[in-house]
Design a protein around this motif. Structure first.
Motif, PDB file in Angstrom:
ATOM      1  N   GLY A   1       2.237 -24.775   8.500  1.00 57.33           N
ATOM      2  CA  GLY A   1       3.057 -23.535   7.540  1.00 57.33           C
ATOM      3  C   GLY A   1       2.346 -23.258   6.323  1.00 57.33           C
ATOM      4  O   GLY A   1       1.982 -24.046   5.501  1.00 57.33           O
ATOM      5  N   LEU A   2       1.939 -21.937   6.378  1.00 58.05           N
ATOM      6  CA  LEU A   2       0.926 -21.776   5.142  1.00 58.05           C
ATOM      7  C   LEU A   2       1.523 -20.231   4.402  1.00 58.05           C
ATOM      8  O   LEU A   2       2.291 -19.291   5.334  1.00 58.05           O
ATOM      9  CB  LEU A   2      -0.354 -21.233   5.632  1.00 58.05           C
ATOM     10  N   SER A   3       1.722 -20.277   3.160  1.00 62.65           N
ATOM     11  CA  SER A   3       2.313 -19.180   2.467  1.00 62.65           C
ATOM     12  C   SER A   3       1.813 -18.894   1.143  1.00 62.65           C
ATOM     13  O   SER A   3       1.457 -20.005   0.504  1.00 62.65           O
ATOM     14  CB  SER A   3       3.826 -19.028   2.506  1.00 62.65           C
ATOM     15  N   LEU A   4       1.334 -17.885   0.791  1.00 61.15           N
ATOM     16  CA  LEU A   4       1.265 -17.779  -1.008  1.00 61.15           C
ATOM     17  C   LEU A   4       2.598 -17.042  -1.660  1.00 61.15           C
ATOM     18  O   LEU A   4       2.231 -16.388  -2.696  1.00 61.15           O
ATOM     19  CB  LEU A   4      -0.120 -17.104  -1.182  1.00 61.15           C
ATOM     20  N   THR A   5       3.351 -16.583  -0.775  1.00 63.20           N
ATOM     21  CA  THR A   5       4.538 -15.713  -1.365  1.00 63.20           C
ATOM     22  C   THR A   5       5.855 -16.550  -1.211  1.00 63.20           C
ATOM     23  O   THR A   5       6.766 -15.707  -1.275  1.00 63.20           O
ATOM     24  CB  THR A   5       4.276 -14.508  -0.654  1.00 63.20           C
ATOM     25  N   THR A   6       5.804 -17.766  -0.998  1.00 64.44           N
ATOM     26  CA  THR A   6       7.119 -18.650  -0.986  1.00 64.44           C
ATOM     27  C   THR A   6       7.739 -18.520  -2.338  1.00 64.44           C
ATOM     28  O   THR A   6       7.330 -18.373  -3.380  1.00 64.44           O
ATOM     29  CB  THR A   6       6.845 -19.989  -0.900  1.00 64.44           C
ATOM     30  N   PRO A   7       9.258 -18.217  -2.282  1.00 65.96           N
ATOM     31  CA  PRO A   7       9.881 -18.212  -3.930  1.00 65.96           C
ATOM     32  C   PRO A   7       9.448 -19.423  -4.502  1.00 65.96           C
ATOM     33  O   PRO A   7       9.402 -20.534  -4.141  1.00 65.96           O
ATOM     34  CB  PRO A   7      11.323 -18.250  -3.622  1.00 65.96           C
ATOM     35  N   VAL A   8       9.224 -19.252  -5.958  1.00 68.42           N
ATOM     36  CA  VAL A   8       8.896 -20.681  -6.496  1.00 68.42           C
ATOM     37  C   VAL A   8       9.700 -21.759  -6.434  1.00 68.42           C
ATOM     38  O   VAL A   8       9.195 -22.996  -6.240  1.00 68.42           O
ATOM     39  CB  VAL A   8       8.753 -20.332  -8.119  1.00 68.42           C
ATOM     40  N   ALA A   9      10.894 -21.510  -6.401  1.00 67.47           N
ATOM     41  CA  ALA A   9      11.877 -22.683  -6.144  1.00 67.47           C
ATOM     42  C   ALA A   9      11.773 -23.530  -4.864  1.00 67.47           C
ATOM     43  O   ALA A   9      12.187 -24.470  -4.662  1.00 67.47           O
ATOM     44  CB  ALA A   9      13.337 -22.244  -6.504  1.00 67.47           C
ATOM     45  N   GLY A  10      11.105 -22.558  -3.769  1.00 67.56           N
ATOM     46  CA  GLY A  10      11.067 -23.267  -2.346  1.00 67.56           C
ATOM     47  C   GLY A  10       9.626 -23.666  -2.167  1.00 67.56           C
ATOM     48  O   GLY A  10       9.608 -24.028  -0.990  1.00 67.56           O
ATOM     49  N   GLY A  11       8.495 -23.635  -3.019  1.00 66.96           N
ATOM     50  CA  GLY A  11       7.396 -23.937  -2.916  1.00 66.96           C
ATOM     51  C   GLY A  11       7.137 -25.477  -2.901  1.00 66.96           C
ATOM     52  O   GLY A  11       7.904 -26.126  -3.176  1.00 66.96           O
ATOM     53  N   GLY A  12       5.914 -25.825  -2.168  1.00 61.36           N
ATOM     54  CA  GLY A  12       5.595 -27.073  -2.280  1.00 61.36           C
ATOM     55  C   GLY A  12       4.590 -27.698  -1.065  1.00 61.36           C
ATOM     56  O   GLY A  12       4.397 -26.620  -0.102  1.00 61.36           O
ATOM     57  N   THR A  13       4.147 -28.786  -0.906  1.00 58.90           N
ATOM     58  CA  THR A  13       3.229 -29.163   0.026  1.00 58.90           C
ATOM     59  C   THR A  13       3.364 -30.234   0.504  1.00 58.90           C
ATOM     60  O   THR A  13       4.241 -31.202  -0.342  1.00 58.90           O
ATOM     61  CB  THR A  13       1.813 -29.286  -0.518  1.00 58.90           C
ATOM     62  N   GLY A  14       3.234 -30.705   1.792  1.00 51.15           N
ATOM     63  CA  GLY A  14       3.412 -32.060   2.310  1.00 51.15           C
ATOM     64  C   GLY A  14       2.779 -32.101   3.945  1.00 51.15           C
ATOM     65  O   GLY A  14       2.329 -31.102   4.508  1.00 51.15           O
ATOM     66  N   MET A  15       2.727 -33.231   4.244  1.00 54.81           N
ATOM     67  CA  MET A  15       1.943 -33.560   5.528  1.00 54.81           C
ATOM     68  C   MET A  15       2.982 -34.666   5.923  1.00 54.81           C
ATOM     69  O   MET A  15       2.949 -35.838   5.359  1.00 54.81           O
ATOM     70  CB  MET A  15       0.291 -33.874   5.428  1.00 54.81           C
ATOM     71  N   GLU A  16       3.254 -34.747   7.481  1.00 52.47           N
ATOM     72  CA  GLU A  16       3.635 -35.743   7.941  1.00 52.47           C
ATOM     73  C   GLU A  16       2.964 -36.038   9.433  1.00 52.47           C
ATOM     74  O   GLU A  16       2.729 -35.092  10.084  1.00 52.47           O
ATOM     75  CB  GLU A  16       5.083 -35.532   8.439  1.00 52.47           C
ATOM     76  N   LEU A  17       2.800 -37.358   9.794  1.00 50.70           N
ATOM     77  CA  LEU A  17       2.390 -37.689  11.167  1.00 50.70           C
ATOM     78  C   LEU A  17       3.093 -38.710  11.885  1.00 50.70           C
ATOM     79  O   LEU A  17       3.953 -39.439  11.314  1.00 50.70           O
ATOM     80  CB  LEU A  17       1.139 -38.550  10.884  1.00 50.70           C
ATOM     81  N   ARG A  18       3.263 -38.311  13.044  1.00 51.91           N
ATOM     82  CA  ARG A  18       4.120 -39.284  13.961  1.00 51.91           C
ATOM     83  C   ARG A  18       3.475 -39.646  15.190  1.00 51.91           C
ATOM     84  O   ARG A  18       2.625 -39.066  15.678  1.00 51.91           O
ATOM     85  CB  ARG A  18       5.244 -38.367  14.733  1.00 51.91           C
ATOM     86  N   GLY A  19       3.366 -40.994  15.486  1.00 50.91           N
ATOM     87  CA  GLY A  19       2.567 -41.650  16.506  1.00 50.91           C
ATOM     88  C   GLY A  19       3.128 -43.011  16.928  1.00 50.91           C
ATOM     89  O   GLY A  19       4.205 -43.397  16.397  1.00 50.91           O
ATOM     90  N   GLU A  20       2.219 -43.582  17.775  1.00 51.67           N
ATOM     91  CA  GLU A  20       2.296 -45.192  17.685  1.00 51.67           C
ATOM     92  C   GLU A  20       2.949 -46.159  16.784  1.00 51.67           C
ATOM     93  O   GLU A  20       3.602 -47.130  17.173  1.00 51.67           O
ATOM     94  CB  GLU A  20       1.397 -45.614  18.590  1.00 51.67           C
TER      95      GLU A  20
END
Length: 299
Positions: free
Chosen positions: A217-236
């Motif tokens: 999910g990529l954006s430069l226009t997210t409202p300031v209060a809703g911005g942020g980054t993160g990464m999650e992996l699921r596996g064995e």
């Protein structure tokens, strides 16, 4: 290593120049910019030579640190490589596959080292995490969110005046960051499907070698209060999340300089070389085609 700075904009002023001046193993050897008055101001601030002629700067350095828009980076990088100068590049390497490939070919032909400054790939907590998860393997799916607010109505970002970001949007600005973390962990991409969200927001679905999938999910226009980054992996091995960024780009850029010096000294390509930068550009260009055609595109 004597390094010259190409560029005088906000990124050059906030990150490149202060780190080049402070790094103990680097000599900040000069500045060149497309705006002579800005180059004179920046060079004067750090007491380094200012060059109106790029060839004069290239003749006086071992490497260049490039902080210019991707629309002009490729030409400068090729010119520096042809002069035998090592390359510290910014992301994206270019905005077309052809231009990014020119950089790779010039670096290879003239046997110069290259490092692309993907900030999280040089993060103090993120780099060992990436290496650890790549070694663990067995990942089933991944998710990477980069919701920036550069162009949000109440943004105070110094990059809101960037024409190329306004034109190309989040796909080309934060997309490289997301790919730089996902690809070394889950594996290279084999296909991409892109769907438009609100404003410049874009959602990507990638298939990876070995069968895993990921979403971005990529954006430069997210409202300031809703911005942020993160990464999650699921596996064995369960579910893991990328450590939050606890430091800014200054510390990461110090490590990128160390990486360039090591690659230049040893001749061993860095994982974030121009070739990896080219691969991210290929995937981003495929995502652009997917968005335009409404189809899944092989990469």
């Amino acid at each position: 290593m004597r390094i010259g700075l190409l560029g005088t904009g906000p990124w050059a002023q906030r990150v490149h120049a202060p780190v080049l001046a402070a790094h103990p193993g680097i000599e900040f050897a000069g500045v060149w910019g497309r705006r002579p008055e800005a180059a004179a101001e920046l060079g004067g601030r750090y007491g380094v030579p200012v060059h109106a002629d790029l060839d004069r700067l290239l003749a006086d350095v071992d490497a260049v640190s490039i902080a210019v828009p991707p629309t002009v980076q490729a030409d400068l990088a090729v010119r520096a490589a042809e002069a035998g100068r090592h390359l510290l590049l910014d992301k994206p390497v270019a905005l077309t596959v052809a231009d990014a490939r020119r950089v790779v070919e010039a670096a290879e032909a003239h046997r110069v080292a290259s490092v692309v400054f993907f900030t999280l790939r040089f993060g103090g907590e993120q780099l060992p995490w990436i290496e650890e998860q790549a070694a663990v393997g067995g990942w089933f799916t991944g998710r990477s969110d980069w919701f920036g607010s550069v162009f949000a109505p109440d943004s105070t970002s110094p990059y809101a005046a960037s024409p190329w970001r306004e034109e190309k949007g989040a796909l080309w600005d934060v997309g490289p960051h997301a790919l730089s973390v996902l690809l070394p962990v889950i594996g290279d991409a084999t296909s991409v499907t892109a769907v438009a969200g609100p404003l410049d927001t874009i959602h990507l679905v990638l298939r990876h070698v070995g069968g895993a999938s990921s979403t971005l999910g990529l954006s430069l226009t997210t409202p300031v209060a809703g911005g942020g980054t993160g990464m999650e992996l699921r596996g064995e091995s369960g579910t893991v999340q990328l450590p939050a960024r606890g430091e800014g780009p200054i510390a990461a850029f110090h490590r990128a300089l160390d990486a360039l010096a090591t690659a230049a000294r040893t001749g061993e390509p860095h994982p974030c070389s121009a070739a990896f930068g080219l691969r991210t550009v290929e995937i981003l260009a495929a995502a652009e085609r997917s968005l335009a055609t409404g189809t899944t595109v092989e990469v």
